[in-house]
Design a protein around this motif. Sequence first.
Motif, PDB file in Angstrom:
ATOM      1  N   LEU A 273       0.831  -1.200   0.000  1.00 20.17           N
ATOM      2  CA  LEU A 273       0.000   0.000   0.000  1.00 20.17           C
ATOM      3  C   LEU A 273       0.865   1.250   0.000  1.00 20.17           C
ATOM      4  CD1 LEU A 273      -2.686   1.415   0.052  1.00 20.17           C
ATOM      5  CD2 LEU A 273      -2.775   1.107   2.541  1.00 20.17           C
ATOM      6  N   ALA A 274       1.969   1.237   0.745  1.00 17.81           N
ATOM      7  CA  ALA A 274       2.878   2.387   0.742  1.00 17.81           C
ATOM      8  C   ALA A 274       3.415   2.634  -0.663  1.00 17.81           C
ATOM      9  CB  ALA A 274       4.027   2.153   1.724  1.00 17.81           C
ATOM     10  N   ALA A 275       3.782   1.562  -1.374  1.00 19.83           N
ATOM     11  CA  ALA A 275       4.278   1.708  -2.741  1.00 19.83           C
ATOM     12  C   ALA A 275       3.203   2.274  -3.659  1.00 19.83           C
ATOM     13  CB  ALA A 275       4.772   0.356  -3.259  1.00 19.83           C
ATOM     14  N   ALA A 276       1.952   1.827  -3.478  1.00 23.63           N
ATOM     15  CA  ALA A 276       0.853   2.334  -4.311  1.00 23.63           C
ATOM     16  C   ALA A 276       0.621   3.819  -4.062  1.00 23.63           C
ATOM     17  CB  ALA A 276      -0.419   1.537  -4.031  1.00 23.63           C
ATOM     18  N   ILE A 277       0.702   4.248  -2.810  1.00 28.88           N
ATOM     19  CA  ILE A 277       0.495   5.663  -2.481  1.00 28.88           C
ATOM     20  C   ILE A 277       1.630   6.509  -3.030  1.00 28.88           C
ATOM     21  CG2 ILE A 277       0.404   7.322  -0.576  1.00 28.88           C
ATOM     22  CD1 ILE A 277      -1.132   5.154   1.012  1.00 28.88           C
ATOM     23  N   LEU A 278       2.876   6.032  -2.880  1.00 28.77           N
ATOM     24  CA  LEU A 278       4.016   6.789  -3.394  1.00 28.77           C
ATOM     25  C   LEU A 278       3.957   6.901  -4.914  1.00 28.77           C
ATOM     26  CD1 LEU A 278       6.855   5.369  -1.124  1.00 28.77           C
ATOM     27  CD2 LEU A 278       5.954   7.700  -1.104  1.00 28.77           C
ATOM     28  N   ALA A 279       3.501   5.838  -5.585  1.00 28.70           N
ATOM     29  CA  ALA A 279       3.409   5.867  -7.043  1.00 28.70           C
ATOM     30  C   ALA A 279       2.307   6.792  -7.530  1.00 28.70           C
ATOM     31  CB  ALA A 279       3.175   4.457  -7.584  1.00 28.70           C
ATOM     32  N   SER A 280       1.318   7.056  -6.676  1.00 32.13           N
ATOM     33  CA  SER A 280       0.161   7.869  -7.087  1.00 32.13           C
ATOM     34  C   SER A 280       0.034   9.137  -6.256  1.00 32.13           C
ATOM     35  CB  SER A 280      -1.128   7.044  -6.964  1.00 32.13           C
ATOM     36  OG  SER A 280      -1.066   5.884  -7.757  1.00 32.13           O
ATOM     37  N   GLY A 281       1.130   9.567  -5.653  1.00 31.72           N
ATOM     38  CA  GLY A 281       1.060  10.707  -4.739  1.00 31.72           C
ATOM     39  C   GLY A 281       0.498  11.965  -5.353  1.00 31.72           C
ATOM     40  N   ASP A 282       0.718  12.179  -6.660  1.00 28.85           N
ATOM     41  CA  ASP A 282       0.196  13.392  -7.293  1.00 28.85           C
ATOM     42  C   ASP A 282      -1.325  13.410  -7.313  1.00 28.85           C
ATOM     43  OD1 ASP A 282       0.838  11.224  -9.377  1.00 28.85           O
ATOM     44  OD2 ASP A 282      -0.559  12.515 -10.470  1.00 28.85           O
ATOM     45  N   ARG A 283      -1.971  12.230  -7.241  1.00 28.77           N
ATOM     46  CA  ARG A 283      -3.436  12.186  -7.264  1.00 28.77           C
ATOM     47  C   ARG A 283      -4.023  12.716  -5.958  1.00 28.77           C
ATOM     48  NH1 ARG A 283      -4.610   6.094  -8.951  1.00 28.77           N
ATOM     49  NH2 ARG A 283      -6.758   6.807  -9.177  1.00 28.77           N
ATOM     50  N   LEU A 284      -3.211  12.796  -4.915  1.00 30.97           N
ATOM     51  CA  LEU A 284      -3.704  13.297  -3.635  1.00 30.97           C
ATOM     52  C   LEU A 284      -3.877  14.813  -3.639  1.00 30.97           C
ATOM     53  CD1 LEU A 284      -1.584  11.074  -1.225  1.00 30.97           C
ATOM     54  CD2 LEU A 284      -3.935  10.725  -1.970  1.00 30.97           C
ATOM     55  N   HIS A 285      -3.426  15.459  -4.694  1.00 31.90           N
ATOM     56  CA  HIS A 285      -3.629  16.912  -4.825  1.00 31.90           C
ATOM     57  C   HIS A 285      -4.912  17.230  -5.569  1.00 31.90           C
ATOM     58  CE1 HIS A 285       0.647  18.014  -3.838  1.00 31.90           C
ATOM     59  NE2 HIS A 285       0.814  16.764  -4.203  1.00 31.90           N
ATOM     60  N   ARG A 286      -5.617  16.203  -6.038  1.00 32.81           N
ATOM     61  CA  ARG A 286      -6.730  16.446  -6.961  1.00 32.81           C
ATOM     62  C   ARG A 286      -8.061  16.085  -6.320  1.00 32.81           C
ATOM     63  NH1 ARG A 286      -3.906  13.825 -12.366  1.00 32.81           N
ATOM     64  NH2 ARG A 286      -1.986  15.017 -12.229  1.00 32.81           N
ATOM     65  N   PRO A 287      -9.137  16.732  -6.735  1.00 32.68           N
ATOM     66  CA  PRO A 287     -10.457  16.446  -6.147  1.00 32.68           C
ATOM     67  C   PRO A 287     -10.849  14.991  -6.360  1.00 32.68           C
ATOM     68  CG  PRO A 287     -10.518  18.463  -7.444  1.00 32.68           C
ATOM     69  CD  PRO A 287      -9.205  17.810  -7.728  1.00 32.68           C
ATOM     70  N   GLN A 288     -11.571  14.456  -5.397  1.00 31.26           N
ATOM     71  CA  GLN A 288     -12.036  13.080  -5.489  1.00 31.26           C
ATOM     72  C   GLN A 288     -13.225  12.967  -6.424  1.00 31.26           C
ATOM     73  OE1 GLN A 288     -13.795  11.635  -1.920  1.00 31.26           O
ATOM     74  NE2 GLN A 288     -14.862  13.509  -1.491  1.00 31.26           N
ATOM     75  N   ARG A 289     -13.501  11.746  -6.869  1.00 33.69           N
ATOM     76  CA  ARG A 289     -14.723  11.450  -7.616  1.00 33.69           C
ATOM     77  C   ARG A 289     -15.802  10.955  -6.662  1.00 33.69           C
ATOM     78  NH1 ARG A 289     -11.685   7.998 -12.378  1.00 33.69           N
ATOM     79  NH2 ARG A 289     -10.609   9.734 -13.336  1.00 33.69           N
ATOM     80  N   THR A 290     -15.365  10.260  -5.614  1.00 40.72           N
ATOM     81  CA  THR A 290     -16.309   9.785  -4.604  1.00 40.72           C
ATOM     82  C   THR A 290     -15.711  10.034  -3.238  1.00 40.72           C
ATOM     83  OG1 THR A 290     -15.340   7.579  -4.673  1.00 40.72           O
ATOM     84  CG2 THR A 290     -17.244   7.987  -6.079  1.00 40.72           C
TER      85      THR A 290
END
Length: 293
Positions: A273-290
């Motif tokens: 899970l840590a690897a998945a979050i680090l790989a997608s960290g830029d998505r945490l700056h963006r509005p959610q869909r749900t």
Amino acid sequence: MYDPSHLRTFLSVAQTLSFTQAARRLGLRQSTVSQHVRRLEDATGRQLFSRDTHSVELTEDGEAMLGFARRILEVHEQAAAFFTGTRLRGRLRFGASEDFVLTRLPEILEGFRHHHPEVDLELTVELSGTLHERLAAGNLDLVLAKRRPEDPRGEPVWSDRLVWIGAPRLRLDPDRPVPLIVYPPPGITRALALDALQRQGRAWHVACTSGSLNGLIAAARAGLGVMAHSRGLVPPGLVRLPDRAGLPELGRVDFVLVHGRRRPSAQGPADALAAAILASGDRLHRPQRTGLG
């Protein structure tokens, strides 16, 4: 065409906007990080970063590569897991701070559950300070949260400026105490806001306290006061206060991943899970869909 190691390096630089921090995160030399980026740029035939001695920024082509890099690495990892026959199992207690309620973290967690259906994922959403306390007590396995400026622990996901935000029509009276909208203790943002006002010698009073980000947003939208918040996560309906408001600088805040005590049954899922979050960290700056739920 694109080497996975080069793509991982690219994502780390894109998320930290620092070759030095990316090298530290990946355990590589800075020259190796620069080499990986250069080779990826050679493979694409495009410049992915604009950089000088003071700053690193994504180009338009670099922004486009973010999505491609994530998807390529995701498929690469799925194929590796399929052909090696490895399936993660176990119970993972994951804590995420209130800051991520309005981001696309749910999409990252949804993808993790899809790829690792035999992992029992338990999510706790709390204040960053509370999550760190629960991690230290052994009640969580992995935490995604802000860290205090003096705390060296954690793997950086990204660093951001804290800014003052409020309703668009809010006007502060310089002769009256600043009305604050804050988390209760041990909220890290609360402590940073109060310290900044005290250093400036500015009077303040608490207009609203809530342990829920949605509660703070509602109070701010109603014009009850101002709140300190990450510049990259400003909620809809609120705006950054202009410099003429006279409020003090709040500095930067780091968002980090911190592992708890290494329980054997949780170690593999926590690392994944840590690897998945680090790989997608830029998505945490963006509005959610749900929402988170």
